[in-house]
Each structure stands twice: as structure tokens, then as C-alpha cells.
Design a protein around this motif. Structure first.
Motif, short mmCIF file in Angstrom:
data_model
loop_
_atom_site.label_atom_id
_atom_site.label_comp_id
_atom_site.label_asym_id
_atom_site.label_seq_id
_atom_site.Cartn_x
_atom_site.Cartn_y
_atom_site.Cartn_z
N SER A 53 0.98 -1.33 -0.14
CA SER A 53 -0.02 -0.03 -0.13
C SER A 53 0.87 1.17 -0.03
CB SER A 53 -0.92 0.05 1.29
OG SER A 53 -1.52 1.23 1.40
N PRO A 54 0.56 1.95 -0.87
CA PRO A 54 1.65 3.34 -0.89
C PRO A 54 1.54 4.24 0.42
CG PRO A 54 -0.57 3.71 -2.26
CD PRO A 54 -0.45 2.28 -1.76
N SER A 55 0.57 3.90 1.20
CA SER A 55 0.49 4.66 2.59
C SER A 55 1.48 4.42 3.68
CB SER A 55 -0.75 4.39 3.13
OG SER A 55 -2.07 5.01 2.40
N VAL A 56 1.59 2.85 3.65
CA VAL A 56 2.62 2.18 4.85
C VAL A 56 3.92 3.02 4.69
CG1 VAL A 56 3.33 0.48 5.99
CG2 VAL A 56 0.99 0.55 5.24
N PRO A 57 4.66 2.53 3.31
CA PRO A 57 6.01 3.05 3.46
C PRO A 57 6.06 4.86 3.57
CG PRO A 57 5.33 1.62 1.50
CD PRO A 57 4.28 1.87 2.12
N ARG A 58 5.16 5.30 2.94
CA ARG A 58 5.09 7.01 3.27
C ARG A 58 4.93 7.32 4.58
NH1 ARG A 58 1.35 8.10 0.05
NH2 ARG A 58 -0.39 8.17 1.72
N ILE A 59 4.21 6.57 5.37
CA ILE A 59 4.02 6.78 6.75
C ILE A 59 5.49 6.44 7.50
CG2 ILE A 59 3.06 5.97 9.00
CD1 ILE A 59 0.61 5.36 7.33
N PHE A 60 5.95 5.35 7.38
CA PHE A 60 7.50 5.14 7.93
C PHE A 60 8.33 6.22 7.43
CE2 PHE A 60 6.39 0.21 7.62
CZ PHE A 60 5.58 0.16 8.66
N ILE A 76 -7.33 3.31 7.72
CA ILE A 76 -6.78 4.31 7.05
C ILE A 76 -6.80 4.47 5.41
CG2 ILE A 76 -5.12 4.55 9.04
CD1 ILE A 76 -2.94 3.14 7.03
N SER A 77 -7.22 3.34 5.10
CA SER A 77 -7.46 3.35 3.61
C SER A 77 -8.29 2.17 3.01
CB SER A 77 -6.03 3.25 2.64
OG SER A 77 -5.44 2.02 2.85
N ALA A 78 -9.05 2.39 2.05
CA ALA A 78 -10.12 1.37 1.70
C ALA A 78 -9.63 1.11 0.04
CB ALA A 78 -11.23 1.82 1.74
N GLU A 79 -9.02 -0.07 -0.19
CA GLU A 79 -8.73 -0.21 -1.49
C GLU A 79 -9.61 -1.35 -2.15
OE1 GLU A 79 -3.97 0.65 -0.10
OE2 GLU A 79 -5.11 -1.43 -0.09
N SER A 108 3.22 5.19 24.81
CA SER A 108 4.28 5.97 25.04
C SER A 108 4.26 7.24 24.10
CB SER A 108 5.70 5.11 24.45
OG SER A 108 5.67 5.12 23.06
N ILE A 109 4.89 8.38 24.66
CA ILE A 109 4.77 9.55 23.77
C ILE A 109 5.18 9.45 22.37
CG2 ILE A 109 5.52 12.00 23.66
CD1 ILE A 109 5.93 11.80 26.59
N ALA A 110 6.18 8.63 22.07
CA ALA A 110 6.84 8.34 20.89
C ALA A 110 5.68 7.58 20.08
CB ALA A 110 8.09 7.36 20.80
N LEU A 111 5.17 6.60 20.56
CA LEU A 111 4.09 5.92 19.90
C LEU A 111 2.75 6.71 19.60
CD1 LEU A 111 2.91 3.38 18.50
CD2 LEU A 111 2.14 2.72 20.79
N ARG A 112 2.60 7.53 20.54
CA ARG A 112 1.31 8.56 20.65
C ARG A 112 1.62 9.54 19.07
NH1 ARG A 112 1.38 10.95 25.48
NH2 ARG A 112 0.19 9.01 26.33
N ASN A 113 2.97 9.79 19.17
CA ASN A 113 3.32 10.95 18.04
C ASN A 113 3.08 10.00 16.59
OD1 ASN A 113 3.83 12.90 19.53
ND2 ASN A 113 5.98 12.60 19.49
N PHE A 114 3.49 8.86 16.40
CA PHE A 114 3.29 8.10 15.26
C PHE A 114 1.95 7.71 14.89
CE2 PHE A 114 2.98 3.86 13.12
CZ PHE A 114 3.80 3.78 12.25
N VAL A 115 1.31 7.57 15.79
CA VAL A 115 -0.28 7.15 15.80
C VAL A 115 -0.96 8.69 15.25
CG1 VAL A 115 -2.49 6.78 16.80
CG2 VAL A 115 -0.66 5.59 17.33
N SER A 116 -0.49 9.81 15.93
CA SER A 116 -1.48 11.07 15.74
C SER A 116 -1.11 11.49 13.99
CB SER A 116 -1.12 12.00 16.52
OG SER A 116 0.46 12.25 16.72
N ARG A 117 0.39 11.19 13.84
CA ARG A 117 0.78 11.79 12.64
C ARG A 117 0.09 10.63 11.37
NH1 ARG A 117 4.91 15.02 11.97
NH2 ARG A 117 5.62 14.09 9.91
N THR A 118 0.01 9.63 11.74
CA THR A 118 -0.77 8.56 10.64
C THR A 118 -2.22 9.01 10.68
OG1 THR A 118 0.73 6.83 11.41
CG2 THR A 118 -1.23 5.93 10.36
#
Length: 304
Positions: free
Chosen positions: A104-111, A162-165, A280-290
């Protein structure tokens, strides 16, 4: 003893004079002298000789200086480290994903975007099937996972689509239906359907089988494949046909063709799942950005 006592001591030691040190740090000379006397009382020995032209370090003062000269810098470094941790700029997160999610184009872009925004966070990635990812999430071995599953058993697990394909057909290159454009599922009613086991990916399995039933036939289940990548290979071996999320058309294999579905097209949803409590705050940032990048999605807490 407080950090201010160390700062005052260092100012007097550097200036060699109480009046100049007081002016340097912005307080009156009498209060500064009192603070130094309080420090000497706490330590139990004089740190300065009071001389007519100012102040000189005693032997004890020199020994004290050798150690505490680094304290202000260490304190500043500690403050900056705490601030970075408080913003989630350091730490680690462990993220899992299915093989199909990787296409999915979303996942590599998120990383990629997260690594650029938070280079100090160590992000470990793991590929596995949906069942293994859910287990890793519940066992707290993984912090977040990308998977194509719309039901996650367990209290406190949050799931965001996060996406419907759309799904597409994957056919042996020599199949008669592979020669045209869109293909109706009913044209494949007599062919074996290649899927991963339901225990590995129940949502994908059920959606494909349901699509066949909606088209008017009960699919003939053929060889079971351990993962979606193997499904493609089994189709290339002419063991049957399958349906896969459209992003998997990037996986080009000799002996297969991808075709759009005529009529009702089943949708493969890609979701982010994570533990909603005590993250964790790091994970919270990851989720919120996603989720910010996919703001049309709505969170849901999945119960048992």
C-alpha cells in the motif's frame, strides 16, 4: 545543596571576587556572600579565603571545583534530554505490518515521514500475518500494526481504517478470462479459489468468499497458501485464481495477470491497530501523525 549554590560558587571561583561575581550573576553582593557561607556550612569546611582584593580558593575549594565545574552543563543536558523525551523525540517503537500492507502506498510513506520527523526514535519493523500481528500487539511485543482485519479481539485495542482499496483478480496468464478486460466472478465459478487459511487472515478470507457468494456461487477452495505472496505463486502454477488488494499488482510474477472485477467490487481496508491505554509519547506521535495524514478515518475501540 541546590544547583544555584553551585552556580554561585563557580561565579566567585572564576571572578576571584564577590562583588564582580554578584554583578555577573545579577544579585547583590551580601546575598551572594550569605549563599556561599551556607554552602560552606553544609560542606563543613571553608571554600574561599577572604582576602583584601577578593577571594581565593582554599584547598578544599579547589577539590570541590574539580568536580562541580561540570554540573551546570550536565544540568542543561539533562533538561534538554527530558524535554526531547517529553516531546517523543527519543525512544523506540515496534511496528508490524502484513505483506499486503507493505504494498500500500500509505505504509512506506508513513514510515518515511515519521523517520524524517523523529530521527531520534528507533523504529523497528516486523512483517507477519494478521494473526501473528494481533498476538504481538496483545503480548506487548509490538506497539502498533498495519493489517487488513476489521475485528481485533481484546480490550483496549484501538483500530483505525486508514485506506480502502479495491480488490482485483489474479489469474493464470493462460486462463481464457485473462485475455480480455474486466472479468465477472461468475466466469470463475468452476475454478479453484486460492486463499490463505482463515485463521491467518479471517477478514480477507471472509470478504473474498462473500464476494463469490454475492456473485451467485459457492467458491471451490483450492490449495491453501501461507501468505498472499504465496497466493500469487500458486496462481502462476495454475492451481487456481484469487482476489488480492489492488496495491499488490506491483508484485509482478511470470505466469499471472491482474484483472479488474466486473460488477460489485469487494474492498480491502487497511487499518492501524494499537493499544489505546498507556502508550508511549513516541508511539502517540506515530499514531497521531498517521491519523492526521488520513483525517477522514474514525477511531473505534474494538472489544472482545
Amino acid at each position: 545543596m541546590e544547583l544555584r549554590h553551585i552556580r554561585y560558587f563557580l561565579a566567585v571561583a572564576r571572578e576571584g571576587n564577590f562583588t564582580r561575581a554578584a554583578a555577573k550573576i545579577g544579585i547583590g553582593q551580601p546575598p551572594l556572600s550569605q549563599q556561599i557561607r551556607d554552602l560552606e556550612t553544609e560542606i563543613g569546611t571553608p571554600l574561599f579565603h577572604r582576602v583584601p582584593h577578593g577571594a581565593e580558593l582554599t584547598e578544599a575549594g579547589s577539590a570541590f571545583l574539580d568536580i562541580v565545574v561540570q554540573f551546570p552543563d550536565l544540568a542543561e543536558r539533562a533538561i534538554r534530554a527530558a524535554q526531547r523525551a517529553g516531546r517523543g523525540e527519543v525512544g523506540s517503537i515496534r511496528v508490524g505490518f502484513t505483506a499486503s500492507a507493505a504494498f500500500s502506498p500509505s505504509v512506506p510513506r508513513i514510515f518515511r515521514d515519521f523517520r524524517r520527523a523523529f530521527p531520534g526514535v528507533d523504529m523497528t519493523l516486523e512483517e507477519a500475518n494478521s494473526a501473528q500481528l494481533v498476538t504481538g500487539l496483545k503480548d506487548e511485543r509490538l506497539d502498533a500494526v498495519f493489517l487488513r482485519q476489521d475485528v481485533v479481539a481484546g480490550d483496549g485495542i484501538r483500530l483505525h481504517v486508514i485506506s480502502a482499496e479495491p480488490m482485483v483478480l489474479v489469474l493464470p496468464a493462460g486462463h481464457p478470462a485473462a485475455q480480455g478486460g474486466k472479468v465477472a466472478l461468475t466466469e470463475l465459478r468452476d475454478d479453484a479459489l486460492i486463499l490463505t487459511p482463515r485463521a491467518v487472515g479471517p477478514t480477507h478470507f471472509d470478504k473474498v468468499v462473500t464476494a463469490c457468494r454475492v456473485a451467485g456461487f459457492e467458491p471451490q477452495l483450492g490449495q491453501s497458501a501461507p501468505q498472499l505472496g504465496s497466493v500469487i505463486n500458486f496462481v502462476a502454477a495454475e492451481l487456481g485464481f484469487s482476489l488480492v488488494p489492488k496495491p499488490m499488482t506491483q508484485l509482478q510474477a511470470n505466469g499471472v495477470v491482474y484483472r479488474e472485477i466486473k460488477g460489485d467490487v469487494p474492498i480491502a481496508e487497511l487499518s492501524l491497530a494499537y493499544r489505546g491505554n498507556d502508550i508511549s509519547i513516541a508511539l502517540r506521535n506515530f499514531v497521531s501523525r498517521t491519523l492526521a495524514a488520513h483525517s477522514d478515518t474514525t477511531p473505534s475501540e474494538i472489544q472482545k
